[in-house]
Motif scaffolding. Sequence first.
Motif, mmCIF file in Angstrom:
data_model
loop_
_atom_site.group_PDB
_atom_site.id
_atom_site.type_symbol
_atom_site.label_atom_id
_atom_site.label_comp_id
_atom_site.label_asym_id
_atom_site.label_seq_id
_atom_site.Cartn_x
_atom_site.Cartn_y
_atom_site.Cartn_z
ATOM 1 N N UNK A 292 -22.480 -9.291 8.091
ATOM 2 C CA UNK A 292 -23.601 -9.635 8.152
ATOM 3 C C UNK A 292 -24.732 -9.207 9.625
ATOM 4 N N UNK A 293 -23.944 -9.866 10.793
ATOM 5 C CA UNK A 293 -24.950 -9.486 11.811
ATOM 6 C C UNK A 293 -25.612 -8.053 12.186
ATOM 7 N N UNK A 294 -24.185 -7.007 11.940
ATOM 8 C CA UNK A 294 -24.515 -5.834 11.849
ATOM 9 C C UNK A 294 -25.386 -5.033 10.841
ATOM 10 N N UNK A 295 -25.356 -5.960 10.227
ATOM 11 C CA UNK A 295 -26.396 -5.916 8.663
ATOM 12 C C UNK A 295 -27.771 -6.438 8.928
ATOM 13 N N UNK A 296 -27.655 -6.864 9.849
ATOM 14 C CA UNK A 296 -29.337 -7.454 10.323
ATOM 15 C C UNK A 296 -29.982 -6.882 12.098
ATOM 16 N N UNK A 297 -28.916 -6.483 12.230
ATOM 17 C CA UNK A 297 -29.345 -5.603 13.828
ATOM 18 C C UNK A 297 -29.395 -3.458 12.820
ATOM 19 N N UNK A 298 -29.076 -4.265 11.820
ATOM 20 C CA UNK A 298 -29.311 -2.062 11.231
ATOM 21 C C UNK A 298 -28.375 -1.035 11.975
ATOM 22 N N UNK A 299 -27.316 -1.615 11.887
ATOM 23 C CA UNK A 299 -26.353 -0.829 12.627
ATOM 24 C C UNK A 299 -25.758 -0.450 11.198
ATOM 25 N N UNK A 300 -25.803 -0.810 10.191
ATOM 26 C CA UNK A 300 -25.237 0.026 8.931
ATOM 27 C C UNK A 300 -25.699 -0.423 7.920
ATOM 28 N N UNK A 301 -26.029 -0.048 6.857
ATOM 29 C CA UNK A 301 -27.408 0.471 5.645
ATOM 30 C C UNK A 301 -27.480 -0.348 4.741
ATOM 31 N N UNK A 302 -25.917 -0.738 4.694
ATOM 32 C CA UNK A 302 -25.914 -1.870 3.144
ATOM 33 C C UNK A 302 -24.686 -2.396 3.528
ATOM 34 N N UNK A 303 -24.209 -3.351 2.873
ATOM 35 C CA UNK A 303 -23.143 -4.151 3.333
ATOM 36 C C UNK A 303 -22.382 -5.011 1.814
ATOM 37 N N UNK A 304 -20.887 -4.027 1.491
ATOM 38 C CA UNK A 304 -20.472 -4.535 0.452
ATOM 39 C C UNK A 304 -18.985 -5.580 0.618
ATOM 40 N N UNK A 305 -19.243 -7.202 0.014
ATOM 41 C CA UNK A 305 -18.405 -7.888 0.596
ATOM 42 C C UNK A 305 -16.975 -8.099 -1.354
ATOM 43 N N UNK A 306 -16.671 -7.689 -0.753
ATOM 44 C CA UNK A 306 -14.959 -7.713 -1.909
ATOM 45 C C UNK A 306 -14.387 -8.760 -2.284
ATOM 46 N N UNK A 307 -14.587 -9.844 -1.015
ATOM 47 C CA UNK A 307 -14.009 -11.130 -1.437
ATOM 48 C C UNK A 307 -14.908 -11.497 -0.869
ATOM 49 N N UNK A 308 -15.690 -12.881 -1.254
ATOM 50 C CA UNK A 308 -16.193 -13.765 -0.606
ATOM 51 C C UNK A 308 -15.804 -15.198 0.323
ATOM 52 N N UNK A 309 -16.211 -15.494 1.936
ATOM 53 C CA UNK A 309 -15.916 -16.528 2.372
ATOM 54 C C UNK A 309 -17.201 -17.442 2.276
ATOM 55 N N UNK A 310 -17.871 -16.719 2.910
ATOM 56 C CA UNK A 310 -19.152 -17.523 3.637
ATOM 57 C C UNK A 310 -20.303 -18.108 2.098
ATOM 58 N N UNK A 311 -20.716 -19.233 2.531
ATOM 59 C CA UNK A 311 -21.135 -19.974 1.456
ATOM 60 C C UNK A 311 -22.562 -19.157 0.434
ATOM 61 N N UNK A 312 -23.045 -19.890 -0.025
ATOM 62 C CA UNK A 312 -23.967 -18.613 -0.577
ATOM 63 C C UNK A 312 -25.232 -19.207 -0.089
ATOM 64 N N UNK A 313 -25.480 -20.062 0.708
ATOM 65 C CA UNK A 313 -27.084 -20.118 0.983
ATOM 66 C C UNK A 313 -27.035 -19.219 2.783
ATOM 67 N N UNK A 314 -25.391 -18.864 2.967
ATOM 68 C CA UNK A 314 -25.504 -17.910 4.061
ATOM 69 C C UNK A 314 -25.621 -16.508 3.829
ATOM 70 N N UNK A 315 -25.477 -16.680 2.854
ATOM 71 C CA UNK A 315 -25.391 -14.862 2.268
ATOM 72 C C UNK A 315 -27.092 -14.627 1.706
ATOM 73 N N UNK A 316 -27.883 -15.484 0.916
ATOM 74 C CA UNK A 316 -28.788 -15.651 1.153
ATOM 75 C C UNK A 316 -30.161 -15.488 2.399
ATOM 76 N N UNK A 317 -28.953 -16.175 3.324
ATOM 77 C CA UNK A 317 -29.870 -16.246 4.066
ATOM 78 C C UNK A 317 -30.391 -14.683 5.145
ATOM 79 N N UNK A 318 -28.543 -13.677 4.715
ATOM 80 C CA UNK A 318 -28.781 -11.875 5.711
ATOM 81 C C UNK A 318 -29.906 -11.367 4.496
ATOM 82 N N UNK A 319 -30.419 -11.465 3.414
ATOM 83 C CA UNK A 319 -30.486 -10.652 2.198
ATOM 84 C C UNK A 319 -31.653 -10.313 2.807
ATOM 85 N N UNK A 320 -32.637 -10.452 3.511
ATOM 86 C CA UNK A 320 -33.812 -9.939 3.979
ATOM 87 C C UNK A 320 -34.278 -8.849 4.917
#
Length: 321
Positions: A108-136
């Motif tokens: 998700x940090x790579x997404x934040x740093x614009x190193x990738x265009x999108x992120x597909x998580x096939x099986x999640x371990x992080x909490x919802x609040x963590x995922x939502x923090x990276x949606x912007x």
Amino acid sequence: MTNIKDLAKMAGVSVTTVSRVLNKHPYVSDEKRKAVQEAIQQSNYQQNINAVHLSMGKTFLIGVVVPFIDHAYFAMLIKGIANEALKNNYNLVLFQTNYIESRELDAMQMLKQKQIDALIICSRICSWSTVEAYLPYGPIILCEDTRGKMVSSTYVDHYKSFIFALKYLYTKGHRKIGYCIGRNSGTNSRNRKAAFMDFCAEYQLSYETDYIFEQCLHFEDGERVIEQIKQMAHPPTALLVTSDEVAAGIVTYAQTQAFSIPRDLALIGFNNQPIAKMMNITTIEIPLMEIGSKLFLQGLSDTKEPSYQEIPVTLIERQTV
């Protein structure tokens, strides 16, 4: 190192013309295009891809998070994603997490740093609040039911599929039914547990925690399941097994223990992997490659509103029920 200004000087054209040739712009005369191409060849010019991506606002990379690369379920998802990426001229950045939260955060940090265009998580371990923090910072797509969340997903309704399979076993005369899962903390596992508890309540069956086998991920876990069942005074007569690999392991080890399937234990696997067909295992078919394809396309979508795509499943009846 030759740059775009050097090419323009060598070819006797403007920097704008060189840029148009490099980006395959149609409005360049054949004479000027040929001059630029000769300058490129003579100077062995290599285009700075990072600079191109920066100018376009895209990296043409999609991140894919899986807990295990060598698990057949995730391998088929990756294959579906990769096939669609190839069609769309994208490359994949693969993250194996082993369900370690920090590794998912790295993706998700790579997404934040614009190193990738999108992120597909096939099986999640992080909490919802963590995922939502990276949606912007860019699209995050999940392979689980995210209805009601601002996250797009392609998913199987594991509550419905479990209820369907449990009722099927009930019609076959089974009243002592259990199930095998990989982990008990994921969204899909919680939905399966809810389905199992509701099924037991509806049909007035006792909820036996001993009939639930956790950490069943690989072929060799089938041996542990059979050994635990052999120790029970009142063992289950049927199991839902959320991995065809584990179901195959159960069938294989049972054969060494004079343990008859389906007479002593009926089985329904999940995913309809090739091993299920080879070993005549009844299974719930989940079209993993189709799911992978849809996950990728959701990652490319420009819409700001989340989309939810439920994929139907099918029972493939064979010899283990």
